[in-house]
Motif scaffolding. Structure first.
Motif, PDB file in Angstrom:
ATOM      1  N   VAL A  18    -171.217   8.550 -80.559  1.00  0.00           N
ATOM      2  CA  VAL A  18    -171.224   8.031 -78.576  1.00  0.00           C
ATOM      3  C   VAL A  18    -170.715   6.700 -78.725  1.00  0.00           C
ATOM      4  N   ALA A  19    -170.362   6.150 -79.926  1.00  0.00           N
ATOM      5  CA  ALA A  19    -169.687   4.876 -80.020  1.00  0.00           C
ATOM      6  C   ALA A  19    -168.250   4.607 -78.576  1.00  0.00           C
ATOM      7  N   ARG A  20    -167.873   6.327 -78.404  1.00  0.00           N
ATOM      8  CA  ARG A  20    -166.266   6.681 -78.012  1.00  0.00           C
ATOM      9  C   ARG A  20    -166.443   7.393 -76.747  1.00  0.00           C
ATOM     10  N   MET A  21    -167.283   7.704 -76.543  1.00  0.00           N
ATOM     11  CA  MET A  21    -167.762   7.982 -75.123  1.00  0.00           C
ATOM     12  C   MET A  21    -167.219   7.961 -74.079  1.00  0.00           C
ATOM     13  N   ASP A  22    -166.425   8.316 -73.611  1.00  0.00           N
ATOM     14  CA  ASP A  22    -165.739   7.803 -72.075  1.00  0.00           C
ATOM     15  C   ASP A  22    -166.663   7.028 -71.534  1.00  0.00           C
ATOM     16  N   CYS A  23    -167.818   7.532 -71.303  1.00  0.00           N
ATOM     17  CA  CYS A  23    -168.718   6.680 -70.027  1.00  0.00           C
ATOM     18  C   CYS A  23    -169.297   5.480 -69.872  1.00  0.00           C
ATOM     19  N   VAL A  24    -169.183   5.325 -71.697  1.00  0.00           N
ATOM     20  CA  VAL A  24    -169.104   4.271 -71.611  1.00  0.00           C
ATOM     21  C   VAL A  24    -168.261   2.565 -71.845  1.00  0.00           C
ATOM     22  N   ASP A  25    -168.334   1.917 -70.994  1.00  0.00           N
ATOM     23  CA  ASP A  25    -167.707   0.487 -71.251  1.00  0.00           C
ATOM     24  C   ASP A  25    -167.903  -0.326 -72.066  1.00  0.00           C
ATOM     25  N   VAL A  26    -169.074  -0.325 -72.391  1.00  0.00           N
ATOM     26  CA  VAL A  26    -169.526  -2.002 -73.407  1.00  0.00           C
ATOM     27  C   VAL A  26    -170.267  -0.815 -74.329  1.00  0.00           C
TER      28      VAL A  26
ATOM     29  N   PRO B 112    -169.096 -12.062 -79.176  1.00  0.00           N
ATOM     30  CA  PRO B 112    -169.722 -12.238 -79.742  1.00  0.00           C
ATOM     31  C   PRO B 112    -171.314 -12.268 -78.808  1.00  0.00           C
ATOM     32  N   VAL B 113    -172.572 -11.990 -79.986  1.00  0.00           N
ATOM     33  CA  VAL B 113    -173.618 -12.055 -79.308  1.00  0.00           C
ATOM     34  C   VAL B 113    -174.354 -13.366 -80.088  1.00  0.00           C
ATOM     35  N   ASP B 114    -173.569 -13.246 -80.970  1.00  0.00           N
ATOM     36  CA  ASP B 114    -174.891 -13.949 -82.862  1.00  0.00           C
ATOM     37  C   ASP B 114    -175.126 -15.282 -82.136  1.00  0.00           C
ATOM     38  N   SER B 115    -175.702 -16.568 -81.819  1.00  0.00           N
ATOM     39  CA  SER B 115    -175.718 -17.850 -81.224  1.00  0.00           C
ATOM     40  C   SER B 115    -175.437 -18.670 -81.226  1.00  0.00           C
ATOM     41  N   GLU B 116    -174.946 -18.681 -82.851  1.00  0.00           N
ATOM     42  CA  GLU B 116    -174.395 -19.833 -83.041  1.00  0.00           C
ATOM     43  C   GLU B 116    -171.939 -19.715 -82.692  1.00  0.00           C
ATOM     44  N   HIS B 117    -172.054 -17.710 -82.190  1.00  0.00           N
ATOM     45  CA  HIS B 117    -170.594 -17.623 -82.415  1.00  0.00           C
ATOM     46  C   HIS B 117    -170.218 -17.152 -80.739  1.00  0.00           C
ATOM     47  N   SER B 118    -171.398 -17.288 -79.903  1.00  0.00           N
ATOM     48  CA  SER B 118    -171.164 -17.631 -78.021  1.00  0.00           C
ATOM     49  C   SER B 118    -171.531 -18.975 -78.117  1.00  0.00           C
TER      50      SER B 118
ATOM     51  N   TYR C  69    -174.933 -13.426 -72.398  1.00  0.00           N
ATOM     52  CA  TYR C  69    -173.251 -14.315 -71.813  1.00  0.00           C
ATOM     53  C   TYR C  69    -172.122 -13.384 -72.999  1.00  0.00           C
ATOM     54  N   ALA C  70    -172.620 -12.957 -73.000  1.00  0.00           N
ATOM     55  CA  ALA C  70    -171.862 -11.197 -74.203  1.00  0.00           C
ATOM     56  C   ALA C  70    -171.293 -10.402 -73.123  1.00  0.00           C
ATOM     57  N   LEU C  71    -172.565  -9.653 -72.488  1.00  0.00           N
ATOM     58  CA  LEU C  71    -172.158  -9.245 -71.654  1.00  0.00           C
ATOM     59  C   LEU C  71    -172.097  -9.455 -70.273  1.00  0.00           C
ATOM     60  N   THR C  72    -171.809 -10.376 -69.428  1.00  0.00           N
ATOM     61  CA  THR C  72    -171.738 -10.870 -68.589  1.00  0.00           C
ATOM     62  C   THR C  72    -170.411 -11.395 -68.190  1.00  0.00           C
TER      63      THR C  72
END
Ligand code: NDP
Ligand code: MG
Length: 383
Positions: A86-94, A146-152, A270-273
């Motif tokens: 599923v991580a490779r599926m064409d329909c997935v952008d993110v 990054p999603v981790d708050s420090e890295h974000s 923020y990681a998504l937008t």
């Protein structure tokens, strides 16, 4: 519209990611949701978000999930290989990777190979195989947000500065539930005490990592790979209020930081937008609620896991993988009341001293070492 796969949608980060998605129904289409064993929550999420595919890791739950979703237009798969697919599926952008532990390694690598955008919460991926992942990302045009708050916070402090080299990164740590304690006071602490984090509600593994400060060690290594800086440029400071999420110092001495309430929804959003900042109704910071923002050095004697992580990363090769595997095994034993708090650093140190594998170069080699280390630790307790 971004088509999104949430790997680990039933966990702490996964459920908060779905709260973010609920805020922006015109921006995100959920294509994939995955869980390990929490079939009931996965089914509820699938009924609400109507993804293209769901994956349940535990194969024994497949029939249950399949029959619950029989009249929904949702494909159901089971098992670890399905996660890679599923991580490779064409329909997935993110791909938002919110799986806990080394189980996230292979699916993230598959997504990187496909040049996807990756919102990465699963820090163990970069801790274990940072070089492999970042090189593959560069080669395939995949971007790691990054999603981790420090890295974000570090990433947010770099926006507008990408041509300026980082002079220093200051990663903040809450200090966890045992900040200020002596070693003698922590010898017999229970998992219930260790699971009482002062500021954050998170999954049990990362909560124990926060109590030992291993979480900060993992984050130092994560920062090294994400931002391409050497370890000597990364400082850890304890900041018990968890408001200043981390900082970047530049050549001229200017320090930039990102502040906010301790709430993962903002870094997830923020990681998504990125690069956009979109209005939401999440909790906001009121400085008057925090008259004292304080900073102190971590106690490296009481919390030896921090230096073990620095040592593993400095040695490189197999050592970060060995350290991570030993930590995952030890945390699991601690959560099952099988070992004490200081057995966690003891088992990690022992495993690191004994392990002598040549430097891994593929996901399979990393997973082989991970499995060897975990098996040897768990077997020694099952005798
Ligand atoms: P949780 O334990 O709450 O959730 C983990 C998710 O991964 C669940 O969906 C779980 O499924 C799934 N999962 C567990 N084991 C496997 C496996 N072997 N294979 C596939 N999926 C699996 O963890 P968190 O959300 O707290 O943490 C996720 C990651 O994000 C970790 O790497 C953590 O370090 C990182 N992170 C977390 C933060 C937080 O605030 N929680 C903050 C910063 C980083 P199921 O529910 O069915 O068991
Ligand atoms: Mg963090």
């Amino acid at each position: 519209m971004k088509n999104i796969a949430i790997l680990g949608s039933t966990g702490s980060i996964g459920t908060q990611a779905l709260e973010v998605v609920r805020q922006f129904p015109d921006l995100f289409q959920v294509e994939v949701l995955t869980a390990h064993s929490n079939a009931d929550l996965l089914i509820r999420q699938a009924k609400e978000f109507q993804p293209n595919v769901v994956v349940i890791g535990k194969e024994s739950e497949y029939e249950y999930v399949k029959s619950a979703l029989w009249d929904d237009d949702v494909k159901v798969y089971a098992g670890a290989d399905a996660l890679n697919d599923v991580a490779r599926m064409d329909c997935v952008d993110v791909v938002l990777s919110a799986i806990v532990g080394v189980a996230g390694l292979a699916p993230v690598y598959r997504a990187i190979e496909m040049g996807k955008q990756i919102a990465l919460a699963n820090k163990e991926t970069l801790v274990v195989a940072g070089e492999l992942m970042t090189k593959a990302a560069a080669a395939n045009g995949a971007i790691l947000y990054p999603v981790d708050s420090e890295h974000s916070a570090i990433f947010q402090s770099m926006v507008g500065e990408f041509q300026n080299p980082i002079h220093k990164i200051i990663i903040t740590a809450s200090g966890g539930p045992f900040r200020g304690k002596k070693r003698s006071e922590l010898q017999n602490v229970t998992k219930e005490q260790a699971l009482k984090h002062p500021n954050w509600t998170m999954g049990s593994k990362i909560t124990i990592d926060s109590a030992t400060l291993m979480n900060k060690g993992l984050e130092v290594i994560e920062a090294k790979w994400l931002f391409n800086v050497s370890l000597d440029k990364i400082q850890v400071l304890v900041h018990p209020q968890s408001v200043v999420h981390s900082m970047v110092e530049y050549a001229d001495g200017a320090v930039k930081a990102q502040l906010g309430v301790p709430d993962m929804k903002l870094p997830i959003q923020y990681a998504l937008t990125y690069p956009d900042r979109l209005p939401n109704n999440f909790p906001r910071l009121n400085f008057a609620d925090y008259p004292n923002l304080t900073f102190e050095e971590p106690d490296r004697e009481v919390f030896p896991c921090l230096d073990l992580a620095f040592a593993a990363s400095n040695e490189g090769g197999c050592k970060p993988c060995v350290m991570n595997a030993a930590n995952e095994a030890a945390v699991s034993l601690f959560l099952h009341d099988r070992i004490g708090f200081y057995d966690i650093p003891r088992l990690i140190e022992q495993s690191m001293a004994r392990a002598n594998y040549s430097a891994p170069t593929s996901v399979e080699e990393y997973l082989y070492i991970d499995n060897e280390i975990k098996t040897s630790i768990l077997q020694s307790f099952n005798k």
